[in-house]
Design an enzyme around this catalytic site. Structure first.
Site, mmCIF file in Angstrom:
data_model
loop_
_atom_site.group_PDB
_atom_site.id
_atom_site.type_symbol
_atom_site.label_atom_id
_atom_site.label_comp_id
_atom_site.label_asym_id
_atom_site.label_seq_id
_atom_site.Cartn_x
_atom_site.Cartn_y
_atom_site.Cartn_z
ATOM 1 N N ILE A 57 -0.610 -20.343 -21.133
ATOM 2 C CA ILE A 57 0.240 -21.536 -21.206
ATOM 3 C C ILE A 57 1.149 -21.615 -19.975
ATOM 4 O O ILE A 57 1.614 -22.698 -19.635
ATOM 5 C CB ILE A 57 1.028 -21.637 -22.530
ATOM 6 N N GLU A 58 1.338 -20.498 -19.280
ATOM 7 C CA GLU A 58 2.068 -20.540 -18.011
ATOM 8 C C GLU A 58 1.331 -21.415 -16.999
ATOM 9 O O GLU A 58 1.947 -22.216 -16.293
ATOM 10 C CB GLU A 58 2.230 -19.120 -17.440
ATOM 11 N N TYR A 114 7.679 -43.583 -19.761
ATOM 12 C CA TYR A 114 7.383 -42.372 -20.535
ATOM 13 C C TYR A 114 5.978 -42.391 -21.109
ATOM 14 O O TYR A 114 5.371 -41.337 -21.304
ATOM 15 C CB TYR A 114 8.428 -42.122 -21.619
ATOM 16 N N GLU A 138 -9.765 -18.944 -29.709
ATOM 17 C CA GLU A 138 -8.907 -20.067 -29.313
ATOM 18 C C GLU A 138 -9.732 -21.147 -28.615
ATOM 19 O O GLU A 138 -9.484 -22.342 -28.802
ATOM 20 C CB GLU A 138 -7.786 -19.585 -28.394
ATOM 21 N N LYS A 169 3.326 -22.886 -28.427
ATOM 22 C CA LYS A 169 2.036 -22.569 -29.037
ATOM 23 C C LYS A 169 2.330 -21.917 -30.398
ATOM 24 O O LYS A 169 2.428 -20.690 -30.505
ATOM 25 C CB LYS A 169 1.290 -21.618 -28.099
#
Length: 123
Positions: free
Chosen positions: A72-73, A53, A21, A99
């Site tokens: 990803i946390e 934005y 990854e 993901k």
């Protein structure tokens, strides 16, 4: 409460536990709900009375592309903390990180985490 909503904000990056990854990279998708009072901007039509934005998207992009996370946390937590810290009018934020190319032995649409944080969480 009012919200600024960003959906399917996508970036190519190199996050994950596995070395592949970090080497090959993959797409990450973000859904954001940014809670704040939009009445002043709505009544005045003044961009300084809201959180733009495009500024939100740029800050997320900077985090995703310039930092490396195994989880990803941790990525979601960093985004939430950064946005609440940088934009004083934000009261609460929901960050969902998806993901879709997670390296697991199953056919999936995506893997995701979703967190909800408010200003008091980082006080």
């Amino acid at each position: 409460m009012d919200r600024i909503i960003l959906r399917d904000l996508a970036f190519f990056a190199y996050h994950g536990v596995y070395q592949e990854e970090a080497t090959l990279g993959q797409r990450f998708y973000f859904d954001l709900d940014c809670y704040l009072d939009l009445r002043p901007a709505g009544e005045s039509d003044d961009e300084t009375q809201t959180v733009r934005y495009d500024y939100i998207a740029k800050r997320v992009e900077n985090i995703v592309k310039n930092q490396r996370f195994k989880l990803i946390e941790a990525l979601a937590e960093t985004v939430a903390k950064d946005l609440l810290g940088h934009f004083g009018s934000l009261q609460k934020i929901r960050v969902k990180v998806r993901k879709p190319e997670a390296p697991i032995p199953a056919i999936i649409k995506d893997i995701a985490v979703e967190i909800i944080r408010d200003r008091e969480d980082y006080a």
